[in-house]
Design an enzyme around this catalytic site. Structure first.
Site, short mmCIF file in Angstrom:
data_model
loop_
_atom_site.label_atom_id
_atom_site.label_comp_id
_atom_site.label_asym_id
_atom_site.label_seq_id
_atom_site.Cartn_x
_atom_site.Cartn_y
_atom_site.Cartn_z
N HIS A 146 0.74 -0.64 -0.02
CA HIS A 146 0.14 0.21 0.02
C HIS A 146 0.88 1.14 -0.29
O HIS A 146 1.92 1.39 0.78
CB HIS A 146 -1.02 0.05 0.95
CG HIS A 146 -1.87 1.03 1.42
ND1 HIS A 146 -3.19 1.25 0.70
CD2 HIS A 146 -1.40 2.68 0.94
CE1 HIS A 146 -3.92 2.08 0.63
NE2 HIS A 146 -2.91 3.16 1.44
N CYS A 147 0.92 2.09 -1.31
CA CYS A 147 1.55 3.41 -1.04
C CYS A 147 0.54 4.38 -0.83
O CYS A 147 0.10 4.88 -0.83
CB CYS A 147 1.81 3.70 -2.76
SG CYS A 147 2.64 4.91 -2.93
#
Length: 301
Positions: free
Chosen positions: A149-150
């Site tokens: 997850h960025c």
């Protein structure tokens, strides 16, 4: 007493992500002002080699900025891939219809020798999990071929937007590296002008100094990420799967560097540098859809 679910607290990272989006565009604005407006734009009117060099730098700056922004918007907006409701592998569905198998509630499923990774069940999503799928505690859902997850894009990076993320990394690294190099003479000049209080206005000096430091910092940090993800790409591995791969004597998804690359970028070389997929690749490469993945032929038995 109600038990607090710690995983729900992770969703607060989304708000941090929106701040990161503003930060990205703020850095772009500062860099544009420093490179185009203050440093190289005025040299277009000088004439001779200086004008040619300034023109070349400004064109390259805008090309990289366009590709960077395009890739960034695509990885922001493109769904990394979610699991369809009541999902099962096609082979499992056939077995269910024949009455020979059923979906377990918590344990992995035994397949019929098709050579595919067993499906598991996500208790949070109350749904089956395809191969290489993982549950994201920030998005509160399972993501197909999840890499991570960025927070910079307020989105998960998965099967359907990993190419866009890699292009965003590459073009941002190239842009920040170029900005660092073309601002270096101005950065050196900054100290002389700061000491003598001559030349550019204090505001312009601050912009030049800030742009150089930010671009240098991002270029150095992004170099590490570019090298890391290039290695993952060539071995057909995600960030989540690194530890699993180390435990295996052979990585079953490693199909060779060329095929590994095509599993993410597709087979159309003309589209490799753009955040696009051909319709043919989307139809013929199952990995781009994120539900099933080919494995090594010598490990299917």
């Amino acid at each position: 007493m109600e038990v607090i679910n710690p995983f729900k607290l992770c969703s607060g990272l989304k708000f941090l992500g929106y701040f990161m989006i503003v930060l990205v565009f703020a850095i772009i604005a500062v860099s544009y002002d420093a490179v185009v407006v203050l440093t190289w734009g005025p040299k277009l009117l000088v004439g001779g080699f200086d004008s040619f060099l300034a023109f070349s730098i400004i064109i390259l700056f805008h090309v990289l900025l366009l590709l960077l922004s395009w890739s960034y918007v695509m990885v922001l907006l493109e769904d990394p891939g979610s699991v369809p409701d009541n999902w099962t592998l096609a082979s499992e569905a056939e077995n269910m219809e024949a009455g020979s198998s059923s979906l377990p509630e918590q344990a992995p499923m035994d397949l019929d020798g098709a050579g595919r990774r067993p499906t598991t069940y996500c208790r949070r999503c109350q749904n089956g999990k395809p191969p290489r799928c993982h549950h994201c505690s920030v998005c509160q859902r399972c993501v197909l071929k999840m890499d991570h997850h960025c927070i910079w894009v307020v989105n998960c990076v998965g099967a359907r937007n990993y190419k866009f993320f890699l292009l965003f990394l590459l073009y941002t690294f190239l842009e920040t590296t170029m900005d660092t190099l073309v601002l270096l003479p101005s950065f050196i000049k900054f100290f002389d002008e700061a000491k003598s209080h001559t030349g550019s206005s204090p505001a312009n000096l601050v912009i030049l100094f800030l742009a150089f430091v930010l671009n240098l910092a991002f270029a150095l940090s992004l170099l590490c990420f570019v090298v890391m993800h290039a290695s993952l790409l060539m071995s057909n591995t995600t960030s989540v799967e690194v530890h699993e791969k180390r435990r295996a004597s052979q990585w079953k998804y490693d199909l060779g560097k060329k095929k590994n690359f095509e599993q993410v970028f597709g087979t159309k070389a003309a589209l490799w540098l753009f955040p696009l997929f051909s319709k043919e690749d989307l139809e013929k490469i199952p990995a781009l859809r994120g539900l099933e993945f080919p494995t090594r032929s010598d490990m299917e038995a």
